[in-house]
Design an enzyme around this catalytic site. Structure first.
Site, PDB file in Angstrom:
ATOM      1  N   ASN A 148       0.803  -1.222   0.000  1.00 47.94           N
ATOM      2  CA  ASN A 148       0.000   0.000   0.000  1.00 47.94           C
ATOM      3  C   ASN A 148       0.838   1.275   0.000  1.00 47.94           C
ATOM      4  OD1 ASN A 148       0.750  -0.637   2.688  1.00 47.94           O
ATOM      5  ND2 ASN A 148      -0.954   0.576   3.492  1.00 47.94           N
ATOM      6  N   LYS A 171      12.583  -7.926   1.053  1.00 50.91           N
ATOM      7  CA  LYS A 171      11.563  -8.644   0.291  1.00 50.91           C
ATOM      8  C   LYS A 171      10.314  -7.769   0.233  1.00 50.91           C
ATOM      9  CE  LYS A 171       8.142 -11.274   0.787  1.00 50.91           C
ATOM     10  NZ  LYS A 171       7.430 -10.891  -0.471  1.00 50.91           N
ATOM     11  N   GLY A 224       2.459  -5.420   7.660  1.00 52.67           N
ATOM     12  CA  GLY A 224       1.463  -6.222   6.949  1.00 52.67           C
ATOM     13  C   GLY A 224       0.341  -6.621   7.888  1.00 52.67           C
ATOM     14  N   GLY A 229       2.045 -11.416  10.548  1.00 50.54           N
ATOM     15  CA  GLY A 229       2.964 -10.942  11.581  1.00 50.54           C
ATOM     16  C   GLY A 229       3.159 -11.967  12.683  1.00 50.54           C
ATOM     17  N   CYS A 280      -3.185   1.564   6.885  1.00 43.90           N
ATOM     18  CA  CYS A 280      -3.334   1.060   8.252  1.00 43.90           C
ATOM     19  C   CYS A 280      -3.811   2.155   9.183  1.00 43.90           C
ATOM     20  CB  CYS A 280      -2.027   0.447   8.749  1.00 43.90           C
ATOM     21  SG  CYS A 280      -0.637   1.577   8.728  1.00 43.90           S
ATOM     22  N   GLN A 327      -8.428  -8.168  -3.687  1.00 42.89           N
ATOM     23  CA  GLN A 327      -8.805  -7.125  -2.747  1.00 42.89           C
ATOM     24  C   GLN A 327     -10.218  -6.639  -3.014  1.00 42.89           C
ATOM     25  OE1 GLN A 327      -6.590  -6.141  -0.198  1.00 42.89           O
ATOM     26  NE2 GLN A 327      -8.416  -5.181   0.652  1.00 42.89           N
ATOM     27  N   GLU A 458       8.878   2.672  15.127  1.00 43.27           N
ATOM     28  CA  GLU A 458       9.559   3.042  13.895  1.00 43.27           C
ATOM     29  C   GLU A 458       9.685   4.564  13.816  1.00 43.27           C
ATOM     30  OE1 GLU A 458       9.175   0.246  10.464  1.00 43.27           O
ATOM     31  OE2 GLU A 458       7.071   0.279  11.058  1.00 43.27           O
TER      32      GLU A 458
END
Length: 481
Positions: A148, A171, A224, A229, A280, A327, A458
């Site tokens: 996204n 990745k 994700g 996760g 998210c 989706q 983060e």
């Protein structure tokens, strides 16, 4: 054209390839993208270990120059690379360009942080001993990024990983490989050790799984879904690999009776439908005070119906297609689910026929919903939002906090007291006041609680917690002669 993986410093083909098509127009083939093999993954992990030691020994200004060069090129090429991003992911061109420019800012921010890696010193509790505390690289980091925000999310992981002296094996999501190759080409051109940065495109169940299970990896940073996760965490713990995960959410925007009505509607529309709702941080629950509910709903539905859905690269498009047929099917299933639960679909939520064959749907608004409905419990990742009517501020806060997730929340109010209380008591990692729940700065921490996040925060200086380890040294210099 076939695009290759970056393996141990070399661009190499894989055993197989996948197609990358434009979700705005599926007749537009963007390219074929190589899928890395297990042997290639092992080779690049071995080379990354060698390269990381070389990179850690680079001077601070050398690292700074590399990250600045990457960031400046991204910002200079925001128009070109933003168009590529929008073409493969489906977000409107303005959003694609903005994302690439923001990705550049992540790199230039961490370029500056290269020079700010300052430790601490102290006297020991023992006489004649000094203590030195500093951060060191953790080694080779696996970065697994989503589709996204294919450039921005990857950049806010890659930039600090390199800043703090680590090697990176990336990745990306297989559905947006073009943006991954473009960013990798920029990084690979820099003055860095061979194999310091690797691109391994492949399926999550094969290459991704092998990557997170590898004992050659010191840490995994993942963005994700919650189920993926949890699977990564289960695999990583076998090697005691450090993990950082940003996962789903069910963000709420609380609209109070004293809110500026037009502002509230604008925030709800942008928060719910920006990026086609595929964020998210999207405002998927609109918790609205009963005193303002009817007027808010009237303007919200009118604004939703007025949104221009179209080709991502077409001028005037406010909302592009969703990213894939899968989706779209999942989104439409949630529309049917919401109606079966008793929510009223006030508008939208339908597949659209457009001049080009793509994955288009109209933005949808559910009314008369309750917080117990699955459409208000599960992350839909769709251009769908639900209105939940409440009778008071206290009830609104209770509804906001009644979720397994906890990434972002927001309130629209003129009351300083309510805003302050909400900021202190909303159980989310990010809180917004008179702003959308979506949209964050790059120089401050980002993350949530509950099922939304796991591990260190983060972005900003908080990234050092994940990408470094702390070394405490005790020094006894003795007495001078």
């Amino acid at each position: 054209m076939t695009y290759k993986n970056l393996i141990a410093g070399e661009w190499l083909a894989g055993e197989t390839e996948i197609e990358n098509r434009n979700p705005s127009d599926t007749s537009d083939l963007i390219g074929l993208y190589a899928q890395a093999t297990p042997d290639q993954l092992e080779a690049t992990l071995d080379q990354a270990r060698i390269a990381q030691r070389e990179w850690a020994a680079y001077g601070l200004e050398s690292k700074q120059n590399v990250l600045n060069a990457i960031g400046n090129e991204l910002m200079a090429r925001a128009e070109e690379l933003g168009k590529l991003l929008s073409r493969e992911e489906g977000k409107p061109l303005a959003e694609g360009k903005g994302e690439v420019f923001r990705a550049g800012q992540f790199f230039t921010y961490y370029a500056a942080e290269c020079l700010r890696q300052i430790g601490e010193n102290a006297d020991s509790v023992r006489d004649g001993i000094e203590v030195d505390v500093r951060r060191e690289p953790i080694g080779t980091v696996a970065i697994i990024s989503p589709w996204n925000f294919p450039t921005a999310t990857a950049s806010w992981k890659i930039a600090p990983a390199l800043c703090y002296g680590n090697a990176v094996v990336w990745k990306p999501a297989n559905i947006t490989p073009a943006s991954a190759v473009a960013l990798s080409e920029i990084i690979a051109r820099q003055d860095i050790p061979k194999g310091l940065f690797s691109l391994v495109m492949g399926a999550g169940g094969t290459i991704g799984q092998r990557l997170v299970e590898s004992p050659k990896i010191a840490a995994v940073s993942f963005t994700g879904s919650v189920p993926v996760g949890k699977g990564i965490a289960t695999a990583a713990i076998q090697n005691l690999t450090k993990v950082q995960m940003e996962m789903g959410s069910k963000n709420a925007l609380a609209v109070m009776d004293d809110a500026d009505l037009d502002l509230a509607v604008s925030l709800a529309l942008g928060g719910a439908f920006g990026g086609t709702g595929q964020k998210c941080t999207a405002s998927s629950r609109l918790v609205v005070h009963e005193a303002i509910h009817d007027a808010f709903v009237e303007k919200l539905v009118a604004g939703t119906q007025a949104m221009k859905v179209g080709h991502a690269l077409e001028a005037g498009t406010q909302m592009g297609p969703v990213v894939s047929q899968q989706q779209l099917d999942e989104n439409l299933a949630y529309v049917a689910l919401g109606q079966s639960e008793g929510a009223e679909l006030a508008c939208g939520g339908a597949r659209l026929d457009m001049p080009t064959n793509g994955f288009y749907m109209s933005p949808g608004v559910f009314l008369n919903s309750t917080n117990e409905m699955r459409i208000n419990r599960e992350e839909m990742f769709a251009p769908l939002t639900s209105v939940i009517k409440v009778g008071s501020y206290d009830e609104a806060l209770t509804v906001v906090n009644d979720t397994n997730f906890g990434l972002t929340s927001g309130i629209v109010t003129r009351s300083l007291a309510r805003a302050t209380h909400f900021r202190r008591n909303a159980r989310t990692g990010v809180v917004t006041i008179n702003l959308p729940t979506a949209g964050t700065d790059y120089h401050v921490p980002f993350g949530g609680c509950g099922d939304s996040s796991y591990g260190s925060r983060e972005q900003g200086k908080a990234a050092a917690e994940f990408y470094t380890s702390v070394k405490t040294a005790y020094i006894s210099a003795g007495s001078p002669d």
